[in-house]
Design an enzyme around this catalytic site. Structure first.
Site, PDB file in Angstrom:
ATOM      1  N   ARG A  80       0.858  -1.441  -0.121  1.00 27.59           N
ATOM      2  CA  ARG A  80      -0.078  -0.132  -0.178  1.00 27.59           C
ATOM      3  C   ARG A  80       0.846   1.430  -0.199  1.00 27.59           C
ATOM      4  NH1 ARG A  80      -3.827  -0.121   5.033  1.00 27.59           N
ATOM      5  NH2 ARG A  80      -5.242  -1.691   3.650  1.00 27.59           N
ATOM      6  N   ARG A 136      -2.011   6.320   9.472  1.00 29.09           N
ATOM      7  CA  ARG A 136      -2.035   5.850   8.237  1.00 29.09           C
ATOM      8  C   ARG A 136      -2.221   6.959   7.184  1.00 29.09           C
ATOM      9  NH1 ARG A 136      -4.044   0.640   8.110  1.00 29.09           N
ATOM     10  NH2 ARG A 136      -3.204  -0.650  10.139  1.00 29.09           N
ATOM     11  N   LYS A 144      -3.947   0.800  14.839  1.00 31.52           N
ATOM     12  CA  LYS A 144      -4.290   1.865  13.660  1.00 31.52           C
ATOM     13  C   LYS A 144      -4.732   2.937  14.125  1.00 31.52           C
ATOM     14  CE  LYS A 144      -6.574  -1.328  11.177  1.00 31.52           C
ATOM     15  NZ  LYS A 144      -7.256  -1.785  10.108  1.00 31.52           N
ATOM     16  N   LYS A 188      -6.150   6.643  12.319  1.00 34.77           N
ATOM     17  CA  LYS A 188      -6.673   7.187  11.117  1.00 34.77           C
ATOM     18  C   LYS A 188      -7.105   8.665  11.261  1.00 34.77           C
ATOM     19  CE  LYS A 188      -8.030   3.031   9.011  1.00 34.77           C
ATOM     20  NZ  LYS A 188      -8.996   1.853   8.313  1.00 34.77           N
ATOM     21  N   CYS A 232     -15.047  -3.676  -0.841  1.00 34.40           N
ATOM     22  CA  CYS A 232     -13.779  -3.882  -0.524  1.00 34.40           C
ATOM     23  C   CYS A 232     -13.073  -4.982  -1.147  1.00 34.40           C
ATOM     24  CB  CYS A 232     -13.859  -4.418   0.862  1.00 34.40           C
ATOM     25  SG  CYS A 232     -14.379  -5.882   1.293  1.00 34.40           S
ATOM     26  N   CYS A 285      -7.942 -10.996   0.251  1.00 35.09           N
ATOM     27  CA  CYS A 285      -8.022 -10.584   1.823  1.00 35.09           C
ATOM     28  C   CYS A 285      -8.127 -11.756   2.600  1.00 35.09           C
ATOM     29  CB  CYS A 285      -9.246  -9.567   2.080  1.00 35.09           C
ATOM     30  SG  CYS A 285      -9.365  -9.241   3.796  1.00 35.09           S
ATOM     31  N   CYS A 312     -16.814  -8.901   5.273  1.00 34.18           N
ATOM     32  CA  CYS A 312     -16.775  -9.100   6.549  1.00 34.18           C
ATOM     33  C   CYS A 312     -16.966  -8.051   7.433  1.00 34.18           C
ATOM     34  CB  CYS A 312     -15.403  -9.805   6.896  1.00 34.18           C
ATOM     35  SG  CYS A 312     -13.913  -8.161   7.372  1.00 34.18           S
ATOM     36  N   CYS A 315     -13.977  -1.986   5.795  1.00 38.92           N
ATOM     37  CA  CYS A 315     -13.036  -1.489   4.733  1.00 38.92           C
ATOM     38  C   CYS A 315     -13.750  -0.511   3.815  1.00 38.92           C
ATOM     39  CB  CYS A 315     -12.401  -2.140   4.251  1.00 38.92           C
ATOM     40  SG  CYS A 315     -11.172  -3.154   5.396  1.00 38.92           S
TER      41      CYS A 315
HETATM   42 FE1  SRM Z   1      -9.236  -2.180   5.916  1.00 39.50          FE
HETATM   43  C1  SRM Z   1      -7.990  -4.664   7.462  1.00 39.50           C
HETATM   44  C2  SRM Z   1      -8.471  -3.452   2.699  1.00 39.50           C
HETATM   45  C3  SRM Z   1     -10.010   0.721   4.534  1.00 39.50           C
HETATM   46  C4  SRM Z   1     -10.939  -1.372   8.688  1.00 39.50           C
HETATM   47  N1  SRM Z   1      -8.106  -3.904   5.324  1.00 39.50           N
HETATM   48  C5  SRM Z   1      -7.505  -4.828   5.905  1.00 39.50           C
HETATM   49  C6  SRM Z   1      -6.770  -5.689   5.259  1.00 39.50           C
HETATM   50  C7  SRM Z   1      -5.474  -5.224   5.327  1.00 39.50           C
HETATM   51  C8  SRM Z   1      -6.762  -7.358   5.642  1.00 39.50           C
HETATM   52  C9  SRM Z   1      -5.809  -7.627   6.670  1.00 39.50           C
HETATM   53  O1  SRM Z   1      -5.686  -7.055   7.591  1.00 39.50           O
HETATM   54  O2  SRM Z   1      -5.350  -8.988   6.329  1.00 39.50           O
HETATM   55  C10 SRM Z   1      -7.490  -5.640   3.819  1.00 39.50           C
HETATM   56  C11 SRM Z   1      -6.719  -6.011   2.753  1.00 39.50           C
HETATM   57  C12 SRM Z   1      -7.541  -6.544   1.562  1.00 39.50           C
HETATM   58  C13 SRM Z   1      -6.924  -6.617   0.221  1.00 39.50           C
HETATM   59  O3  SRM Z   1      -6.615  -7.725  -0.211  1.00 39.50           O
HETATM   60  O4  SRM Z   1      -6.412  -5.663  -0.254  1.00 39.50           O
HETATM   61  C14 SRM Z   1      -8.005  -4.330   4.061  1.00 39.50           C
HETATM   62  N2  SRM Z   1      -9.128  -1.457   4.207  1.00 39.50           N
HETATM   63  C15 SRM Z   1      -8.883  -2.264   3.010  1.00 39.50           C
HETATM   64  C16 SRM Z   1      -8.841  -1.215   1.815  1.00 39.50           C
HETATM   65  C17 SRM Z   1      -8.014  -1.510   0.543  1.00 39.50           C
HETATM   66  C18 SRM Z   1     -10.638  -1.416   1.250  1.00 39.50           C
HETATM   67  C19 SRM Z   1     -10.597  -0.822   0.033  1.00 39.50           C
HETATM   68  O5  SRM Z   1     -11.837  -1.195  -0.641  1.00 39.50           O
HETATM   69  O6  SRM Z   1     -10.127   0.287  -0.583  1.00 39.50           O
HETATM   70  C20 SRM Z   1      -8.807   0.191   2.350  1.00 39.50           C
HETATM   71  C21 SRM Z   1      -7.374   0.570   2.359  1.00 39.50           C
HETATM   72  C22 SRM Z   1      -7.122   1.918   3.119  1.00 39.50           C
HETATM   73  C23 SRM Z   1      -6.021   2.723   2.926  1.00 39.50           C
HETATM   74  O7  SRM Z   1      -5.680   3.100   1.761  1.00 39.50           O
HETATM   75  O8  SRM Z   1      -5.304   3.073   3.945  1.00 39.50           O
HETATM   76  C24 SRM Z   1      -9.371  -0.010   3.683  1.00 39.50           C
HETATM   77  N3  SRM Z   1     -10.213  -0.512   6.618  1.00 39.50           N
HETATM   78  C25 SRM Z   1     -10.570   0.615   5.989  1.00 39.50           C
HETATM   79  C26 SRM Z   1     -11.560   1.300   6.645  1.00 39.50           C
HETATM   80  C27 SRM Z   1     -12.038   2.439   5.816  1.00 39.50           C
HETATM   81  C28 SRM Z   1     -11.348   4.041   6.213  1.00 39.50           C
HETATM   82  O9  SRM Z   1     -10.416   3.807   6.739  1.00 39.50           O
HETATM   83  O10 SRM Z   1     -11.663   4.872   5.796  1.00 39.50           O
HETATM   84  C29 SRM Z   1     -11.978   0.671   7.611  1.00 39.50           C
HETATM   85  C30 SRM Z   1     -12.718   1.151   8.839  1.00 39.50           C
HETATM   86  C31 SRM Z   1     -12.657   2.425   9.297  1.00 39.50           C
HETATM   87  C32 SRM Z   1     -11.763   2.029  10.606  1.00 39.50           C
HETATM   88  O11 SRM Z   1     -10.917   1.868  10.482  1.00 39.50           O
HETATM   89  O12 SRM Z   1     -12.538   1.598  11.460  1.00 39.50           O
HETATM   90  C33 SRM Z   1     -10.906  -0.561   7.807  1.00 39.50           C
HETATM   91  N4  SRM Z   1      -9.495  -3.063   7.747  1.00 39.50           N
HETATM   92  C34 SRM Z   1     -10.359  -2.433   8.798  1.00 39.50           C
HETATM   93  C35 SRM Z   1     -10.129  -3.422   9.578  1.00 39.50           C
HETATM   94  C36 SRM Z   1     -11.097  -3.445  11.329  1.00 39.50           C
HETATM   95  C37 SRM Z   1     -10.213  -2.292  11.989  1.00 39.50           C
HETATM   96  C38 SRM Z   1     -10.825  -2.547  13.926  1.00 39.50           C
HETATM   97  O13 SRM Z   1     -10.956  -1.392  14.304  1.00 39.50           O
HETATM   98  O14 SRM Z   1     -11.402  -3.523  13.851  1.00 39.50           O
HETATM   99  C39 SRM Z   1      -9.411  -4.498   9.456  1.00 39.50           C
HETATM  100  C40 SRM Z   1      -8.641  -5.443  10.445  1.00 39.50           C
HETATM  101  C41 SRM Z   1      -7.806  -5.116  11.473  1.00 39.50           C
HETATM  102  O15 SRM Z   1      -7.080  -4.206  11.212  1.00 39.50           O
HETATM  103  O16 SRM Z   1      -7.417  -6.099  12.094  1.00 39.50           O
HETATM  104  C42 SRM Z   1      -8.804  -4.145   8.124  1.00 39.50           C
HETATM  105 FE1  SF4 Z   2     -11.102  -7.920   4.048  1.00 37.10          FE
HETATM  106 FE2  SF4 Z   2     -13.059  -7.519   5.717  1.00 37.10          FE
HETATM  107 FE3  SF4 Z   2     -11.711  -5.351   4.920  1.00 37.10          FE
HETATM  108 FE4  SF4 Z   2     -13.153  -6.488   3.237  1.00 37.10          FE
HETATM  109  S1  SF4 Z   2     -13.834  -5.714   4.978  1.00 37.10           S
HETATM  110  S2  SF4 Z   2     -11.164  -6.044   2.754  1.00 37.10           S
HETATM  111  S3  SF4 Z   2     -13.335  -8.619   3.696  1.00 37.10           S
HETATM  112  S4  SF4 Z   2     -10.966  -7.198   6.091  1.00 37.10           S
END
Ligand code: SRM
Ligand code: SF4
Length: 584
Positions: free
Chosen positions: A70, A139, A229, A231, A450, A456, A495, A499
């Protein structure tokens, strides 16, 4: 206090033992026979912007490992020369696609270990970085991307970069592993030289000073970084394109007499939750108060260090800042931040939002140039027969040199285009089968999904791969019910981690199990309200059956000007709550 009685999580022990975040990453890279990184190194890799993944479509026949990388793009800003490097890297060292993310960055998927050093080195050479785009740190900082050219917008983007730079961790190991001594790919050297000619890297990585034992400890984050993390987003009302209430820390611009006076500070937003675990939940950020513009970096450091000091280090599912706010209260939080800052917040000033997403098509900049907001379905830049988006973007960027701006809704803006070039740009896109949004329905344009399967590791079911078809079906339903011109925001994730911010959609689909989703309704068009569960465990093939009557009722029972999400909240969710109450 919880920390005193519960043991620290495994990640906390890892960080304490190896604050340089180096682990054994370099040795595994050098070992050509090693097919993957160790589990401990996986945790360190995240701080370097890397996730180890395996192709989940192929698990039946064994594991095929690769990594996702990323980038960092504050406010989604991408110089044209940098884009051309990324385009080439995606073809050469990744799976041939670029994925625009919901936080305005790029992801490279399918990078094999042997190409990882070159990829990350080249990203840094092209004046960006991958440092701290994942991991327990700040981030990518989001900000409104449209290059409108107002002084308010320019000041705000400058603040977003200042905050980014102030919060980049010291990372000696990042330099050692990825930057020092790596040879450039010969056939990329021209592209990289062009990118470098744009000037200084806006993301200088501090080296830090070694202590008496030779260890470099980050002066801001300390030895164990953050509990989780962190944000940060910026927004300029009336447009809430950054979904500002979902950030740990949000800065909402307050404009007075045409200038950026300062910001309303929001804190404690976040969406991730775990099915069946009531200790976890999505939460909207609380409005804390107003700060003048010149305090923005100090305020960011104060909130970040509060998270560092009070976040739960025993349970990673409960470690985000939102839980500190929820449990200790807004008043406590405000006082603690004020103590760190040495001054008090003024009351928040009026700064209402009236809409959320991207405005597609051609627009005017104040300096007489044009910008084009282009729809990218599920953020995936790729070539498919009849729709060669990746090639089209490469040719447009190489020929017309537009600055690029990634949007928080997974779309892309091409800015600074001479009005006289508008037709030629449109024609070049058309030559590759890419329309400039002429036939895009408003609902498709507002959708997000997502990545989920197959990359993922946390996905419970599909999202990106099925989403275009889900929107096809919703478009049919909207046409059937006479609602084709409506904009209803639909968001889907594989899930509950959230994201694609599905908890903010007027319609949200949140994966529960293979081919099963919770159907959520009731987010609003300004993205300032969380939606709620309407039906649980709905199968993909049953979406239309569930949504048809709902949309028909919206058509016949809505109030004048009422958006779908507001109708769902006023009527459908209340009925649902009453049904549940009767059922006991
Ligand atoms: Fe996310 C984890 C993709 C924005 C909440 N996110 C992941 C991972 C890295 C999976 C992993 O940990 O193994 C995913 C990678 C998937 C892949 O194959 O690419 C992933 N997140 C993404 C992206 C690519 C989704 C998208 O459709 O664009 C976004 C990348 C953002 C970036 O450029 O930095 C992305 N993730 C978000 C957001 C939205 C936002 O930030 O505006 C959220 C919800 C807001 C928040 O953080 O509360 C989000 N991602 C999570 C979480 C849950 C965190 C939590 O507090 O519980 C995880 C899981 C974790 O961290 O354990 C996660
Ligand atoms: Fe993966 Fe869940 Fe984030 Fe989708 S919402 S990219 S399934 S961690």
């Amino acid at each position: 206090m919880a920390d005193a009685i519960k043991p620290p999580s495994r990640n906390e022990i890892l960080k304490t033992e190896s604050p340089s975040l180096a682990g054994t990453i370099a040795a595994t890279l050098d070992d050509v026979g090693a097919e993957k990184f160790s589990e401990d190194d996986n945790q360190f890799l995240k701080f370097h912007g890397i996730y180890q993944q395996d192709d989940r479509d192929k698990r039946r026949t064994g594991r095929e490992y690769s990594v996702m990388v990323r980038t960092r793009q504050t406010g989604g800003v991408v110089p044209p020369e940098q884009y051309l490097v990324y385009d080439a890297l995606a073809t050469k060292l990744a799976n041939g696609t670029l994925r625009l993310t919901t936080r305005q960055t790029f992801q490279f998927h399918g990078v094999v270990k042997g190409g990882l050093r070159k990829l990350i080195h080249s990203i840094n050479e092209s004046l960006s970085t991958t440092i701290a785009t994942c991991g327990d740190v700040n981030r990518n900082v989001t900000a409104p991307p449209a290059p409108v050219g107002t002084t308010v917008h320019e000041s705000l983007v400058a603040d977003a970069f200042a905050v980014t730079r102030a919060l980049i961790p010291v990372a000696t190991s990042y330099h050692q592993i990825w930057i020092d001594g790596e040879k450039l790919e010969q056939d990329l050297s021209d592209l990289i030289a062009a990118a470098k000619s744009a000037g200084e890297n806006p993301y200088p990585i501090p080296q830090g000073n070694p202590g008496p034992d030779g260890t470099v400890v980050d002066p801001l984050y300390g030895k164990t970084y953050l509990p989780r993390k962190f944000k940060i987003g910026f927004a300029v009302p009336p447009q809430n394109d950054t979904d500002i209430f979902t950030n740990d820390l949000g800065f909402v611009a307050v404009v007075e007499n045409g200038a950026l006076a300062g910001y309303n500070l929001l804190a404690g937003g976040g969406l991730g939750s775990t099915h069946g675990n009531t200790e976890t939940f999505p939460r909207l950020a609380s409005v804390i108060g107003f700060i003048p513009r010149d305090k923005v970096v100090e305020a960011a450091k104060a909130v970040l260090t509060l998270h560092r000091d009070f976040g739960d280090r025993t349970n990673r599912r409960h470690a985000r800042l939102k839980y500190v706010l929820e449990e200790k209260g807004v008043e406590w939080f405000t006082q603690e931040v004020e103590t760190r800052l040495g001054f008090s917040f003024a009351p928040a000033r009026p700064a209402p939002f009236t809409f959320q997403g991207d405005q597609f098509g051609w627009h005017d900049q104040l300096d007489g140039k044009k910008y084009l907001t282009l729809f990218v379905e599920t953020g995936r830049i790729k070539d498919v027969p009849g729709h060669a988006l990746k090639t089209a973007l490469r040719e447009v960027v190489a020929q017309f040199h537009p600055y690029l701006y990634l949007t928080p809704s997974q779309n892309i803006i091409l800015g600074d285009i001479d009005p006289g070039q508008r037709e030629a740009v449109t024609e070049l896109f058309k030559k590759h089968g890419v329309g400039v949004n002429e036939n895009l329905s408003r609902t498709r344009g507002a959708g997000m999904a997502c990545p989920a399967l197959p990359t993922c590791g946390l996905a419970l079911t599909e999202a990106e791969r099925v989403f275009p078809k889900v929107i096809d079906e919703i478009e049919v339903l909207l046409a059937e019910t006479g609602l084709a011109s409506e904009e209803i925001s639909v968001r889907m994730t594989g899930c509950p981690n959230g994201c694609a911010r599905p908890y903010m959609g007027e319609i949200g689909f949140i994966g529960r199990a293979p081919n099963k989703y919770n159907l959520m309704l009731g987010g609003n068009h300004t993205s300032t309200r969380l939606n709620q569960v309407y039906r649980e465990n709905v199968k993909l093939e049953d979406f239309a059956t569930e949504l048809r009557p709902v949309l028909a009722r919206y058509k016949s029972e809505r109030l004048v000007g009422e958006h779908f999400g507001d109708f769902a909240e006023r009527v459908l969710l209340r009925e649902r709550a009453a049904e549940i109450a009767v059922a006991g």
